[in-house]
Write a protein that holds these residues in place. Structure first.
Motif, PDB file in Angstrom:
ATOM      1  N   UNK A 150      14.494   9.372 -11.704  1.00  0.00           N
ATOM      2  CA  UNK A 150      14.860  10.194 -12.864  1.00  0.00           C
ATOM      3  C   UNK A 150      13.630  10.506 -13.716  1.00  0.00           C
ATOM      4  N   UNK A 151      13.652  11.651 -14.366  1.00  0.00           N
ATOM      5  CA  UNK A 151      12.573  12.034 -15.263  1.00  0.00           C
ATOM      6  C   UNK A 151      12.820  11.370 -16.608  1.00  0.00           C
ATOM      7  N   UNK A 152      11.955  10.451 -16.990  1.00  0.00           N
ATOM      8  CA  UNK A 152      12.129   9.713 -18.243  1.00  0.00           C
ATOM      9  C   UNK A 152      11.475  10.417 -19.422  1.00  0.00           C
ATOM     10  N   UNK A 153      10.772  11.493 -19.143  1.00  0.00           N
ATOM     11  CA  UNK A 153      10.090  12.260 -20.181  1.00  0.00           C
ATOM     12  C   UNK A 153       9.117  11.391 -20.976  1.00  0.00           C
ATOM     13  N   UNK A 154       8.510  10.417 -20.302  1.00  0.00           N
ATOM     14  CA  UNK A 154       7.489   9.576 -20.905  1.00  0.00           C
ATOM     15  C   UNK A 154       6.160  10.017 -20.322  1.00  0.00           C
ATOM     16  N   UNK A 155       5.241  10.388 -21.189  1.00  0.00           N
ATOM     17  CA  UNK A 155       3.949  10.895 -20.734  1.00  0.00           C
ATOM     18  C   UNK A 155       2.993   9.797 -20.319  1.00  0.00           C
ATOM     19  N   UNK A 156       2.006  10.168 -19.540  1.00  0.00           N
ATOM     20  CA  UNK A 156       1.008   9.228 -19.054  1.00  0.00           C
ATOM     21  C   UNK A 156       0.262   8.568 -20.206  1.00  0.00           C
ATOM     22  N   UNK A 184       1.306   7.902 -23.141  1.00  0.00           N
ATOM     23  CA  UNK A 184       2.197   6.916 -23.760  1.00  0.00           C
ATOM     24  C   UNK A 184       2.245   5.623 -22.942  1.00  0.00           C
ATOM     25  N   UNK A 185       2.301   5.772 -21.638  1.00  0.00           N
ATOM     26  CA  UNK A 185       2.339   4.602 -20.748  1.00  0.00           C
ATOM     27  C   UNK A 185       1.044   3.818 -20.860  1.00  0.00           C
ATOM     28  N   UNK A 186      -0.083   4.516 -20.785  1.00  0.00           N
ATOM     29  CA  UNK A 186      -1.382   3.850 -20.875  1.00  0.00           C
ATOM     30  C   UNK A 186      -1.542   3.188 -22.236  1.00  0.00           C
ATOM     31  N   UNK A 187      -1.122   3.862 -23.289  1.00  0.00           N
ATOM     32  CA  UNK A 187      -1.196   3.288 -24.636  1.00  0.00           C
ATOM     33  C   UNK A 187      -0.377   2.011 -24.755  1.00  0.00           C
ATOM     34  N   UNK A 188       0.817   2.004 -24.190  1.00  0.00           N
ATOM     35  CA  UNK A 188       1.669   0.810 -24.227  1.00  0.00           C
ATOM     36  C   UNK A 188       1.048  -0.330 -23.425  1.00  0.00           C
ATOM     37  N   UNK A 189       0.444   0.001 -22.297  1.00  0.00           N
ATOM     38  CA  UNK A 189      -0.225  -1.036 -21.494  1.00  0.00           C
ATOM     39  C   UNK A 189      -1.397  -1.630 -22.257  1.00  0.00           C
TER      40      UNK A 189
END
Length: 73
Positions: free
Chosen positions: A53-59, A61-66
């Motif tokens: 599914x498309x979660x509409x979470x950008x790259x 945002x993911x890198x920032x959270x990591x």
């Protein structure tokens, strides 16, 4: 079961497969089949990813959270 015959296999590949087979106490064919089976799963990756599914979470945002999670350690 079908057979697969490989030609022009580099000597160093055969030597490495032989070392793995000896270490695992199995045949070169068994090692080669296992490795081919493992690598062939990649053929399904595009289909599997497309089904997610498309979660509409950008790259970003993911890198920032990591990075934030790592900073908390």
């Amino acid at each position: 079961m079908p057979s697969l015959y490989l030609r022009n296999v580099p000597v160093e590949v055969i030597e490495r497969l032989t070392r793995v087979a000896e270490r695992e106490r199995t045949s070169v064919s068994a090692v080669a089949i296992r490795e081919l089976a493992d690598v062939s799963h990649r053929a399904d990756n595009r289909t599997l990813l497309a089904a997610l599914p498309d979660t509409d979470v950008g790259l970003d945002e993911v890198v920032g959270a990591m990075n934030a999670g790592r900073a908390e350690r």
